[in-house]
Write an enzyme that holds these catalytic residues in place. Structure first.
Site, PDB file in Angstrom:
ATOM      1  N   ALA A   1     -33.468 -21.997  19.510  1.00 46.07           N
ATOM      2  CA  ALA A   1     -32.443 -21.819  18.484  1.00 46.07           C
ATOM      3  C   ALA A   1     -31.151 -22.526  18.852  1.00 46.07           C
ATOM      4  O   ALA A   1     -30.352 -22.880  17.976  1.00 46.07           O
ATOM      5  CB  ALA A   1     -32.187 -20.327  18.267  1.00 46.07           C
TER       6      ALA A   1
ATOM      7  N   ASP B   1     -41.236 -15.120  -8.616  1.00 52.87           N
ATOM      8  CA  ASP B   1     -40.557 -15.461  -7.366  1.00 52.87           C
ATOM      9  C   ASP B   1     -41.067 -16.819  -6.904  1.00 52.87           C
ATOM     10  O   ASP B   1     -42.253 -17.128  -7.047  1.00 52.87           O
ATOM     11  CB  ASP B   1     -40.863 -14.388  -6.317  1.00 52.87           C
ATOM     12  CG  ASP B   1     -40.217 -14.699  -4.990  1.00 52.87           C
ATOM     13  OD1 ASP B   1     -39.003 -14.922  -4.967  1.00 52.87           O
ATOM     14  OD2 ASP B   1     -40.942 -14.720  -3.985  1.00 52.87           O
TER      15      ASP B   1
ATOM     16  N   THR C   1     -30.875 -25.552  20.616  1.00 57.57           N
ATOM     17  CA  THR C   1     -30.970 -26.996  20.393  1.00 57.57           C
ATOM     18  C   THR C   1     -31.431 -27.335  18.983  1.00 57.57           C
ATOM     19  O   THR C   1     -31.109 -28.404  18.468  1.00 57.57           O
ATOM     20  CB  THR C   1     -31.961 -27.617  21.384  1.00 57.57           C
ATOM     21  OG1 THR C   1     -33.276 -27.066  21.156  1.00 57.57           O
ATOM     22  CG2 THR C   1     -31.538 -27.325  22.820  1.00 57.57           C
TER      23      THR C   1
END
Length: 563
Positions: A251, A182, A253
């Site tokens: 969240a 991963d 701006t």
């Protein structure tokens, strides 16, 4: 339900009100937070994720037992690890030898009865002698030492700061030929770090760095702290300014910054509004103030994104000063370690949820052989099963909940110590150092374990030759005196020969325990060279040592008048 800053979203659902930045790394494994808002394509939220800023009103939209985590649990439970080729081969060998020697021993009794009746002399072989022969011939030595070999492998894993749940997992590591990794938290550190300042035309780099630093002083995210640290390394004073009014990230701006008082502003302009954030958000901000973003800045942002990095624009008033490049840093020396794995014949494949351009850039920097981009948990699981269907043995390293099904399916599953509990439960090893290249030590330890077990098996099988020369003449010499010629060890009597062989068979396990625990050191040479060395040392040794040992035990038994 209402979830606010710092809250964990309890179940999968849909945002019906509000906008917030959400950390989904525990589920997706990707470090960059995402914005979730009501309406549109970004309204779905997943249980187990954390709200970083602002608030959301979420309508739960799944039935009990049908959430993302429940689906991951179902995939983990359905996964099944296969036996390794060496494990299958050894099982077949031990079972075959046991059956052959059992049939030989069973048929000796009617053969002995017939021989005594035909020759009219001697005695029928006793049940005690047959049991002694069977115990000596079947592979009891390797059977008794397998547990010690497995424990030793787990102990050596612990010395490398890796917790293995079973000796079988360590053994499987010796046969691995495909490694799936991963990306986030495994190949990379998982937190985006500021790596460079890219000023706009005509803007000094120091001016951009200073503005970005001031705009990040109150930013407690890893990205904000890394910008301040990068500015400090460039020689800037990171002390805050009296009277500065910091603007927190939201969240809505997607920007943060600072308003500096005019008296404290030492830049080349009177403007004191400093902002940093997403390129499109900063662009809207300066356009609202009557400014225009230079095409060169947009191109720099696009090139940064193409390299697999994240661009943040920095504005002073209505003018963009440039771009800060945020990059998920590839772990130190990982490329060299992957090259070593390649020399060992192991193919490395990076798995990530990033787009193909970003994945290709990071794969090239890390030096992996292949990559799978935009991967879902189902894609990872399917890729592992495809390799296994082709006869490959697969190792997987991961740290996220979304990696759990693939870890459960992989033959060797190394969960990062910094990863989620779901990943650790699904794996059969946990790397406490969270270093993906630790698999190099894991593979070497697995190969050393296989070499140790192969050496002990060779020694055990070679032992049987001496036991034939000890026991077969002893049980048949009374019927066929000519078999006395096979008593090359000149053992005192049939009873002492049988007893000496049984005692040696028991003692040799005790004497081989140190070798099983210490192990045979792995050397990166060809299989043919390893086989020749194994036969020369343990094959020849297993052939000669029993002759000497049985003879010494026979002398001792005679000396103490036990036979």
């Amino acid at each position: 339900m209402l979830v606010e800053t710092g809250d964990v979203i309890p179940l999968d659902g849909e945002v019906i009100e509000g906008v917030a930045s959400v950390d989904e790394s525990a589920i997706t494994g990707e470090s960059a937070p995402v914005v979730r808002e009501s309406g549109g394509d970004f309204s779905a939220v997943t249980g187990g994720t954390r709200v970083l800023s602002d608030w959301l009103v979420v309508r739960i939209s799944v039935n009990p037992g049908e959430s993302f985590l429940d689906r991951m649990i179902g995939m983990v439970e359905a996964a099944k690890r296969q036996k390794t080729p060496n494990e299958v081969a050894l099982t077949i060998l031990l079972v075959a030898l046991t059956i052959v020697f059992l049939m030989v021993t069973v048929t000796l009794l009617p053969f002995s009865v017939f021989s005594v009746e035909a020759a009219g002399a001697g005695t029928v072989v006793s049940l005690t002698a047959l049991v002694a022969l069977l115990v000596c011939l079947i592979p009891t030595t390797i059977g008794g030492l397998l547990s010690a070999v497995g424990v030793a492998g787990m102990s050596r894993m612990m010395q490398a700061n890796v917790i293995a749940t079973s000796g079988r997992a360590v053994e499987a590591a010796g046969d691995v030929d495909v490694l799936l990794l991963d990306k986030t938290g495994t190949i990379t550190h998982g937190n985006r770090q500021a790596t460079s300042f890219l000023p706009a035309p005509g803007i000094p780099k120091a001016r951009l760095a200073r503005a970005a630093m001031f705009a990040s002083l109150a930013d407690e995210t890893p990205e904000g702290r890394s910008i301040v640290e990068l500015a400090r390394r460039d020689g800037l004073d990171t002390t805050s300014v009296d009277g500065a009014r910091f603007v927190p990230f939201t969240a809505q701006t997607r920007m943060s910054g600072v308003d500096l008082p005019a008296a404290a502003n030492s830049l080349d302009t009177d403007d004191i509004l400093l902002r940093k954030g997403a390129v499109d958000a900063v662009r809207r901000h300066i356009e609202a103030l009557g400014g225009v973003m230079a095409p060169e800045v947009l191109r720099a942002a696009e090139e940064t994104a193409r390299r697999g990095s994240t661009p943040l624009a920095v504005a002073e008033g209505n003018r963009v000063l440039g771009v800060v490049e945020l990059k998920d840093i590839v772990k130190t020396d990982i490329k060299e370690r992957f090259a070593e794995l390649r020399r060992m014949g192991i193919k490395t494949v990076m798995i990530t949820g990033d787009n193909k351009l970003t994945a290709a850039a990071i794969a090239a920097e890390a030096g992996v052989d292949d990559f799978l981009a935009e991967a879902t948990p189902e894609d990872k699981l399917a890729l592992i099963r495809q390799y296994q269907a082709d006869g490959r043995l697969v190792a997987m390293t991961g740290d996220g909940t979304n990696d759990a099904p693939a870890l459960a399916q992989a033959d060797v599953a190394v969960a990062m110590g910094s990863g989620t509990q779901a990943a650790k439960e699904a794996g059969n090893m946990v790397d406490l150092d969270s270093n993906p290249t630790k698999l190099l030590e894991v593979v070497e330890t697995g190969k050393a374990l296989l070499m140790t077990r192969g050496s002990l098996t060779t020694f055990s099988i070679a032992n049987d030759v001496a036991k034939y020369f000890a026991i077969i003449p002893a049980i048949f010499v009374s019927t066929y005196p000519q078999l006395g010629a096979l008593n090359v060890m000149r053992l005192a009597s049939p009873s002492s020969a049988i007893l000496s062989a049984v005692i040696f068979n028991a003692l040799v396990i005790v004497f081989l325990i140190p070798l099983a625990l210490k192990g045979v050191r792995y050397r990166p040479v060809g299989a043919a060279a390893l086989l020749r060395r194994n036969l020369a040392i343990y094959g020849l040794g297993g052939l000669l040592v029993p002759f000497i040992g049985i003879k010494l035990i026979d002398w001792l038994l005679v000396a103490v008048h036990l036979v």
